[in-house]
Motif scaffolding. Sequence first.
Motif, mmCIF file in Angstrom:
data_model
loop_
_atom_site.group_PDB
_atom_site.id
_atom_site.type_symbol
_atom_site.label_atom_id
_atom_site.label_comp_id
_atom_site.label_asym_id
_atom_site.label_seq_id
_atom_site.Cartn_x
_atom_site.Cartn_y
_atom_site.Cartn_z
ATOM 1 N N LEU A 163 -2.496 2.644 -3.162
ATOM 2 C CA LEU A 163 -1.494 1.670 -2.759
ATOM 3 C C LEU A 163 -2.111 0.549 -1.940
ATOM 4 C CD1 LEU A 163 1.551 3.961 -1.829
ATOM 5 C CD2 LEU A 163 1.065 2.813 -3.991
ATOM 6 N N LEU A 164 -2.812 0.898 -0.872
ATOM 7 C CA LEU A 164 -3.367 -0.158 -0.020
ATOM 8 C C LEU A 164 -4.482 -0.938 -0.696
ATOM 9 C CD1 LEU A 164 -3.498 1.379 3.570
ATOM 10 C CD2 LEU A 164 -2.063 -0.494 2.752
ATOM 11 N N SER A 165 -5.320 -0.241 -1.443
ATOM 12 C CA SER A 165 -6.483 -0.899 -2.014
ATOM 13 C C SER A 165 -6.199 -1.580 -3.359
ATOM 14 C CB SER A 165 -7.641 0.092 -2.190
ATOM 15 O OG SER A 165 -7.273 1.109 -3.097
ATOM 16 N N SER A 166 -5.001 -1.329 -3.881
ATOM 17 C CA SER A 166 -4.688 -1.879 -5.212
ATOM 18 C C SER A 166 -4.105 -3.284 -5.093
ATOM 19 C CB SER A 166 -3.722 -0.965 -5.930
ATOM 20 O OG SER A 166 -2.512 -0.850 -5.229
ATOM 21 N N ASP A 177 4.864 -3.506 -5.469
ATOM 22 C CA ASP A 177 3.667 -2.940 -6.092
ATOM 23 C C ASP A 177 3.046 -1.842 -5.235
ATOM 24 O OD1 ASP A 177 3.769 -4.599 -8.327
ATOM 25 O OD2 ASP A 177 2.742 -6.222 -7.269
ATOM 26 N N LYS A 178 3.676 -1.523 -4.120
ATOM 27 C CA LYS A 178 3.123 -0.537 -3.202
ATOM 28 C C LYS A 178 4.179 0.490 -2.799
ATOM 29 C CE LYS A 178 -0.365 -3.714 -1.304
ATOM 30 N NZ LYS A 178 -1.516 -2.999 -1.844
ATOM 31 N N PHE A 184 4.920 3.106 5.737
ATOM 32 C CA PHE A 184 3.671 3.845 5.875
ATOM 33 C C PHE A 184 2.476 2.898 5.902
ATOM 34 C CE2 PHE A 184 0.128 5.569 3.344
ATOM 35 C CZ PHE A 184 -0.247 6.632 4.151
ATOM 36 N N ASP A 185 1.696 2.993 6.973
ATOM 37 C CA ASP A 185 0.410 2.314 7.015
ATOM 38 C C ASP A 185 0.525 0.810 6.751
ATOM 39 O OD1 ASP A 185 -2.185 2.633 7.691
ATOM 40 O OD2 ASP A 185 -2.703 3.882 5.999
ATOM 41 N N CYS A 186 1.191 0.113 7.633
ATOM 42 C CA CYS A 186 1.331 -1.343 7.612
ATOM 43 C C CYS A 186 2.403 -1.849 6.644
ATOM 44 C CB CYS A 186 0.017 -2.048 7.284
ATOM 45 S SG CYS A 186 -1.285 -1.719 8.446
ATOM 46 N N CYS A 187 2.173 -1.693 5.369
ATOM 47 C CA CYS A 187 3.082 -2.374 4.443
ATOM 48 C C CYS A 187 3.379 -1.551 3.204
ATOM 49 C CB CYS A 187 2.474 -3.711 4.020
ATOM 50 S SG CYS A 187 0.848 -3.521 3.261
ATOM 51 N N VAL A 188 3.098 -0.268 3.253
ATOM 52 C CA VAL A 188 3.316 0.564 2.075
ATOM 53 C C VAL A 188 4.582 1.374 2.264
ATOM 54 C CG1 VAL A 188 2.366 2.392 0.638
ATOM 55 C CG2 VAL A 188 0.837 0.739 1.699
#
Length: 204
Positions: free
Chosen positions: A201-204, A76-77, A10-14
Amino acid sequence: EFNDVLVLIFDCCVLVFFFFFFFKQKTAYEIYQCDWSSDVCSSDLLNQDTYTDDTIFEDFEYVLKHVKGLAITNSDKIGTIGFCMGGRHAYIAAARYSDIKATVSYYGFPTRGTDSADTPIDLVSEFKGPVLGIFGEIDPMIPMDDVNMFKKVLLAGSADNKIEVYENVGHGFLNPDSPRHVPDVAATSWLKTLEHFRKFLLSS
């Protein structure tokens, strides 16, 4: 909406787990190997009598371990999302697994369980990451009294937790194959879902 424990990049790397229930006798690996061009596969797998929390979490742990071992995975994501009974399982996973950093549950049953160890409203204090619960106001299977009780406990647990209730829609409104599908509400709620995962997820 799907009918198994699946994984989506999902969304690049999540990595987000799609958490659903599948009334089955076989393991996740056997389902993966199944020939879905044949009706034999589905008729053999659909067996409500053998479905339990234990079997679904056995599969979930297998998939989680596999995903964490992939080179593309950032541990972590990892997030979960579930629908209906799978939404209840997503809540339970949020409490059980520290690997789960964000959760979305669509019309998951917040007060259903056999005891406090598997009833979402009793597990809020154990949630390991932010949770977004999404409900329909006229869902006949989840009374608004239950939603409001859950909301009170959930929001008290963390400022990052959130509940979204959509007016004049019932159970399964996101499912495009359901007669209860409501396209505009489905689109709005899905944007909220993406926003939740991007934020935590992305911003963390």
